[in-house]
Motif scaffolding. Structure first.
Motif, PDB file in Angstrom:
ATOM      1  N   PRO A   1       0.828  -1.202   0.000  1.00  0.00           N
ATOM      2  CA  PRO A   1       0.000   0.000   0.000  1.00  0.00           C
ATOM      3  C   PRO A   1       0.863   1.253   0.000  1.00  0.00           C
ATOM      4  CG  PRO A   1       0.072  -0.982   2.182  1.00  0.00           C
ATOM      5  CD  PRO A   1       0.741  -1.947   1.256  1.00  0.00           C
ATOM      6  N   PRO A   2       0.349   2.350  -0.530  1.00  0.00           N
ATOM      7  CA  PRO A   2       1.108   3.606  -0.535  1.00  0.00           C
ATOM      8  C   PRO A   2       1.472   4.047   0.877  1.00  0.00           C
ATOM      9  CG  PRO A   2      -0.815   3.750  -1.983  1.00  0.00           C
ATOM     10  CD  PRO A   2      -0.950   2.481  -1.202  1.00  0.00           C
ATOM     11  N   VAL A   3       2.569   4.754   0.990  1.00  0.00           N
ATOM     12  CA  VAL A   3       3.017   5.273   2.277  1.00  0.00           C
ATOM     13  C   VAL A   3       1.949   6.207   2.844  1.00  0.00           C
ATOM     14  CG1 VAL A   3       4.760   6.655   3.453  1.00  0.00           C
ATOM     15  CG2 VAL A   3       5.440   5.062   1.637  1.00  0.00           C
ATOM     16  N   GLY A   4       1.656   6.061   4.130  1.00  0.00           N
ATOM     17  CA  GLY A   4       0.691   6.923   4.787  1.00  0.00           C
ATOM     18  C   GLY A   4      -0.726   6.392   4.776  1.00  0.00           C
ATOM     19  N   MET A   5      -0.987   5.328   4.028  1.00  0.00           N
ATOM     20  CA  MET A   5      -2.327   4.758   3.984  1.00  0.00           C
ATOM     21  C   MET A   5      -2.583   3.942   5.251  1.00  0.00           C
ATOM     22  SD  MET A   5      -4.069   2.364   1.021  1.00  0.00           S
ATOM     23  CE  MET A   5      -4.196   3.732  -0.141  1.00  0.00           C
ATOM     24  N   SER A   6      -3.754   4.113   5.846  1.00  0.00           N
ATOM     25  CA  SER A   6      -4.094   3.374   7.059  1.00  0.00           C
ATOM     26  C   SER A   6      -4.363   1.915   6.721  1.00  0.00           C
ATOM     27  CB  SER A   6      -5.328   3.982   7.724  1.00  0.00           C
ATOM     28  OG  SER A   6      -6.496   3.667   6.969  1.00  0.00           O
ATOM     29  N   PRO A   7      -4.268   0.993   7.709  1.00  0.00           N
ATOM     30  CA  PRO A   7      -4.564  -0.420   7.448  1.00  0.00           C
ATOM     31  C   PRO A   7      -5.968  -0.629   6.888  1.00  0.00           C
ATOM     32  CG  PRO A   7      -3.424  -0.213   9.530  1.00  0.00           C
ATOM     33  CD  PRO A   7      -3.731   1.181   9.078  1.00  0.00           C
ATOM     34  N   ALA A   8      -6.966   0.100   7.410  1.00  0.00           N
ATOM     35  CA  ALA A   8      -8.339  -0.063   6.913  1.00  0.00           C
ATOM     36  C   ALA A   8      -8.449   0.389   5.460  1.00  0.00           C
ATOM     37  CB  ALA A   8      -9.307   0.724   7.794  1.00  0.00           C
TER      38      ALA A   8
ATOM     39  N   PRO B   1     -16.866  -6.268   6.588  1.00  0.00           N
ATOM     40  CA  PRO B   1     -16.981  -5.180   7.580  1.00  0.00           C
ATOM     41  C   PRO B   1     -16.293  -5.482   8.905  1.00  0.00           C
ATOM     42  CG  PRO B   1     -19.094  -5.566   6.495  1.00  0.00           C
ATOM     43  CD  PRO B   1     -18.188  -6.682   6.073  1.00  0.00           C
ATOM     44  N   VAL B   2     -16.349  -6.733   9.335  1.00  0.00           N
ATOM     45  CA  VAL B   2     -15.737  -7.096  10.630  1.00  0.00           C
ATOM     46  C   VAL B   2     -14.229  -6.878  10.573  1.00  0.00           C
ATOM     47  CG1 VAL B   2     -15.275  -9.005  12.219  1.00  0.00           C
ATOM     48  CG2 VAL B   2     -17.564  -8.713  11.250  1.00  0.00           C
ATOM     49  N   VAL B   3     -13.613  -7.281   9.476  1.00  0.00           N
ATOM     50  CA  VAL B   3     -12.169  -7.109   9.329  1.00  0.00           C
ATOM     51  C   VAL B   3     -11.827  -5.622   9.210  1.00  0.00           C
ATOM     52  CG1 VAL B   3     -10.179  -7.575   7.847  1.00  0.00           C
ATOM     53  CG2 VAL B   3     -11.856  -9.378   8.302  1.00  0.00           C
ATOM     54  N   ALA B   4     -12.616  -4.899   8.437  1.00  0.00           N
ATOM     55  CA  ALA B   4     -12.366  -3.458   8.281  1.00  0.00           C
ATOM     56  C   ALA B   4     -12.429  -2.742   9.624  1.00  0.00           C
ATOM     57  CB  ALA B   4     -13.382  -2.864   7.312  1.00  0.00           C
ATOM     58  N   ALA B   5     -13.414  -3.110  10.426  1.00  0.00           N
ATOM     59  CA  ALA B   5     -13.542  -2.489  11.752  1.00  0.00           C
ATOM     60  C   ALA B   5     -12.362  -2.851  12.640  1.00  0.00           C
ATOM     61  CB  ALA B   5     -14.852  -2.928  12.401  1.00  0.00           C
ATOM     62  N   ALA B   6     -11.900  -4.109  12.547  1.00  0.00           N
ATOM     63  CA  ALA B   6     -10.757  -4.533  13.354  1.00  0.00           C
ATOM     64  C   ALA B   6      -9.497  -3.776  12.955  1.00  0.00           C
ATOM     65  CB  ALA B   6     -10.547  -6.038  13.198  1.00  0.00           C
ATOM     66  N   LEU B   7      -9.317  -3.538  11.667  1.00  0.00           N
ATOM     67  CA  LEU B   7      -8.129  -2.817  11.196  1.00  0.00           C
ATOM     68  C   LEU B   7      -8.184  -1.338  11.550  1.00  0.00           C
ATOM     69  CD1 LEU B   7      -7.703  -4.498   7.708  1.00  0.00           C
ATOM     70  CD2 LEU B   7      -6.136  -4.682   9.653  1.00  0.00           C
ATOM     71  N   ALA B   8      -9.389  -0.820  11.750  1.00  0.00           N
ATOM     72  CA  ALA B   8      -9.528   0.592  12.125  1.00  0.00           C
ATOM     73  C   ALA B   8      -9.205   0.829  13.592  1.00  0.00           C
ATOM     74  CB  ALA B   8     -10.947   1.071  11.818  1.00  0.00           C
TER      75      ALA B   8
ATOM     76  N   SER C   1      -5.783   0.596  19.101  1.00  0.00           N
ATOM     77  CA  SER C   1      -5.286   0.306  20.453  1.00  0.00           C
ATOM     78  C   SER C   1      -4.176  -0.729  20.471  1.00  0.00           C
ATOM     79  CB  SER C   1      -6.444  -0.183  21.330  1.00  0.00           C
ATOM     80  OG  SER C   1      -6.948  -1.426  20.851  1.00  0.00           O
ATOM     81  N   GLY C   2      -3.680  -1.134  19.310  1.00  0.00           N
ATOM     82  CA  GLY C   2      -2.639  -2.149  19.275  1.00  0.00           C
ATOM     83  C   GLY C   2      -3.188  -3.557  19.322  1.00  0.00           C
ATOM     84  N   ARG C   3      -4.480  -3.706  19.024  1.00  0.00           N
ATOM     85  CA  ARG C   3      -5.130  -5.014  19.100  1.00  0.00           C
ATOM     86  C   ARG C   3      -5.852  -5.306  17.784  1.00  0.00           C
ATOM     87  NH1 ARG C   3      -6.708  -8.422  23.147  1.00  0.00           N
ATOM     88  NH2 ARG C   3      -8.600  -9.632  22.859  1.00  0.00           N
ATOM     89  N   LEU C   4      -5.646  -6.504  17.253  1.00  0.00           N
ATOM     90  CA  LEU C   4      -6.363  -6.968  16.073  1.00  0.00           C
ATOM     91  C   LEU C   4      -7.275  -8.098  16.512  1.00  0.00           C
ATOM     92  CD1 LEU C   4      -6.788  -6.979  12.968  1.00  0.00           C
ATOM     93  CD2 LEU C   4      -4.960  -8.712  12.851  1.00  0.00           C
ATOM     94  N   GLU C   5      -8.587  -7.861  16.465  1.00  0.00           N
ATOM     95  CA  GLU C   5      -9.535  -8.839  16.996  1.00  0.00           C
ATOM     96  C   GLU C   5     -10.738  -8.948  16.079  1.00  0.00           C
ATOM     97  OE1 GLU C   5     -12.114  -9.701  21.098  1.00  0.00           O
ATOM     98  OE2 GLU C   5     -11.007  -7.821  20.844  1.00  0.00           O
ATOM     99  N   PHE C   6     -11.061 -10.171  15.678  1.00  0.00           N
ATOM    100  CA  PHE C   6     -12.305 -10.396  14.948  1.00  0.00           C
ATOM    101  C   PHE C   6     -12.718 -11.855  15.095  1.00  0.00           C
ATOM    102  CE2 PHE C   6      -8.816 -10.628  11.885  1.00  0.00           C
ATOM    103  CZ  PHE C   6      -9.026 -11.845  11.257  1.00  0.00           C
ATOM    104  N   SER C   7     -13.992 -12.124  14.865  1.00  0.00           N
ATOM    105  CA  SER C   7     -14.510 -13.478  15.065  1.00  0.00           C
ATOM    106  C   SER C   7     -15.755 -13.687  14.211  1.00  0.00           C
ATOM    107  CB  SER C   7     -14.863 -13.708  16.543  1.00  0.00           C
ATOM    108  OG  SER C   7     -15.884 -12.826  16.966  1.00  0.00           O
ATOM    109  N   GLY C   8     -16.092 -14.971  14.014  1.00  0.00           N
ATOM    110  CA  GLY C   8     -17.365 -15.335  13.416  1.00  0.00           C
ATOM    111  C   GLY C   8     -17.534 -14.994  11.955  1.00  0.00           C
ATOM    112  N   ILE C   9     -16.440 -15.020  11.167  1.00  0.00           N
ATOM    113  CA  ILE C   9     -16.555 -14.741   9.738  1.00  0.00           C
ATOM    114  C   ILE C   9     -15.882 -15.863   8.949  1.00  0.00           C
ATOM    115  CG2 ILE C   9     -16.582 -12.239  10.058  1.00  0.00           C
ATOM    116  CD1 ILE C   9     -13.656 -12.229   9.122  1.00  0.00           C
ATOM    117  N   ILE C  10     -16.077 -15.862   7.644  1.00  0.00           N
ATOM    118  CA  ILE C  10     -15.373 -16.769   6.747  1.00  0.00           C
ATOM    119  C   ILE C  10     -14.247 -15.993   6.088  1.00  0.00           C
ATOM    120  CG2 ILE C  10     -15.555 -18.272   4.743  1.00  0.00           C
ATOM    121  CD1 ILE C  10     -17.080 -19.266   7.175  1.00  0.00           C
ATOM    122  N   LEU C  11     -13.028 -16.431   6.283  1.00  0.00           N
ATOM    123  CA  LEU C  11     -11.872 -15.739   5.735  1.00  0.00           C
ATOM    124  C   LEU C  11     -11.189 -16.673   4.734  1.00  0.00           C
ATOM    125  CD1 LEU C  11     -10.444 -12.948   6.304  1.00  0.00           C
ATOM    126  CD2 LEU C  11      -8.769 -14.257   7.600  1.00  0.00           C
ATOM    127  N   ASN C  12     -11.560 -16.551   3.454  1.00  0.00           N
ATOM    128  CA  ASN C  12     -10.954 -17.432   2.462  1.00  0.00           C
ATOM    129  C   ASN C  12      -9.552 -16.939   2.110  1.00  0.00           C
ATOM    130  OD1 ASN C  12     -11.181 -15.362   0.522  1.00  0.00           O
ATOM    131  ND2 ASN C  12     -13.209 -16.066  -0.115  1.00  0.00           N
TER     132      ASN C  12
END
Length: 407
Positions: free
Chosen positions: A4-11, A27-34, A37-48
């Motif tokens: 990704p370009p320099v300065g772009m946020s993870p989301a 959306p769950v992953v996008a919210a987790a990346l936003a 707090s130094g924490r990456l947390e998500f659950s209950g999705i299909i991640l192919n």
């Protein structure tokens, strides 16, 4: 694919990667990346695999992720590999929690780049289909990574071969302080290997083996290790099959060991012989604070031995036992024994305890005289037995050991 370009946020990077791959943003992953707090947390999705790649691309923009918590997200080996490589590149992940992610042995192997990167101190991979192969791979990390402190592999399919590999790693590791192998398929050979490791290892403070297939032989070997070990504070053997022979061996060990604080032997088909042996140990032991004998068939002889021990012992704080429903005087004798004991705070007499009027009067009298005791009665502490404690918050058991399922 370029980063990704320099300065772009993870989301933002995630949205860009999804667009390039022609898939919808999760959306769950996008919210987790936003989260910042130094924490990456998500659950209950299909991640192919494609979604995992987009997430991995986004993580190139991340900074300071220390906690990764992924639950109820099936991960293929390819998806696991992409996430592991991206997270390893950050060199900041301290706590990795994967629960019910269907890794299997191949997926665990795929996670090795992250486990080997040297930043993780707390590792938990629960209920994710790990077998002996995964345990052996993780054992290599235990043996070679000095930062790792806590290892939680509960509710998998690890058998003796995997336990033996982990035991060999613990013999050379000086960093790991807590190991949780609850609800696996470890039998006596695995317990014997872990016992050998304990005899030499002076760093492990907690070992949780509840809900396995350990019998008297394995328990006897673990007890023998306690004679040499000077670091273990908690040993959890709930819900195995150690029988009286295993309990007697543990009792002999407790007479010599001066570091063990918490011993969980509930639901092991222990009878009066084991209870009497533990009572004798309590007369000599000056360190043990919690003793769980829930489910032991304690009859009159065992009850009286325990009552007598409590008049002498001055370190035990919590005791869980199940008294014989036909022993009407047992609960009262135990309650009376505590009138002069100023260290016990909780005594559980089990669901079947005969709390008749004389017993109730004895308990009331004890509570009136001894202000140190907070509770005496049937039904256990919080419903049957106090919790086998977790070494740290990340080891807390979903569903709770204070609830219906024990081990």
């Amino acid at each position: 694919r370029r980063g990704p370009p320099v300065g772009m946020s993870p989301a933002e990077a995630y949205s860009r990667s999804c667009a390039e791959a022609g898939i919808d943003v999760e959306p769950v992953v996008a919210a987790a990346l936003a989260e910042t707090s130094g924490r990456l947390e998500f659950s209950g999705i299909i991640l192919n695999e494609t979604q995992a790649l987009c997430l991995a691309q986004a993580l190139r923009s991340a900074r300071g992720i220390r906690d990764v918590d992924i639950k109820d997200v099936p991960l293929s080996p390819t998806a696991a590999s992409r996430l592991a490589e991206a997270l390893a590149a950050l060199e900041t992940v301290d706590h990795l929690c994967l629960a019910n992610v269907a890794l299997g042995d191949d997926g665990a192997e795929a996670m090795l780049p992250l486990l080997r990167c040297g930043s993780i101190s707390q590792l938990e991979v629960r209920a994710s289909g790990l077998g002996n192969g995964a345990a052996s791979a993780i054992a290599e990390v235990v043996a070679t990574t000095g930062r790792l402190r806590y290892v939680d592999l509960q509710r998998n399919h690890i058998r003796c071969q995997g336990a033996i590999a982990l035991a060999a790693a613990l013999q050379v590791s000086r960093g790991v302080t807590a190991v949780n192998l609850r609800f696996n398929e470890i039998a006596d050979a695995g317990a014997t290997a872990l016992a050998k490791a304990l005899a030499d290892n002076q760093a492990v403070a907690e070992l949780h083996l509840g809900g396995n297939l350990i019998g008297p032989d394995g328990a006897t070997q673990l007890a023998a290790a306690l004679a040499r070990n000077r670091s273990l504070c908690t040993l959890n053997l709930r819900s195995n099959a150690i029988l009286d022979a295993g309990a007697v061996a543990m009792a002999h060990a407790c007479k010599k060991n001066d570091t063990l604080l918490n011993l969980y032997l509930g639901a092991n088909s222990i009878g009066d012989e084991g209870a009497v042996a533990m009572a004798e140990a309590l007369r000599a032991n000056t360190r043990l604070q919690k003793l769980d004998l829930q489910g032991a068939a304690v009859r009159a002889r065992g009850t009286r031995a325990l009552a007598d021990a409590l008049t002498v012992n001055r370190t035990l704080r919590q005791l869980v036992i199940d008294l014989d429903v036909n022993d009407a005087s047992g609960p009262a004798e135990l309650a009376n024994a505590l009138r002069s004991n100023t260290t016990m705070t909780e005594l559980s007499l089990g669901e079947s305890a005969a709390l008749d009027e004389p017993t109730a009067a004895a308990i009331a009298g004890t509570l009136r005289v001894n202000k140190f005791i907070s509770s005496i009665g049937g039904g256990g502490l919080d419903g049957g037995a106090f919790d086998a404690p977790a070494p740290s918050p990340f080891m807390a058991v979903n569903g709770g050991e204070g609830g219906g399922e024990r081990g």
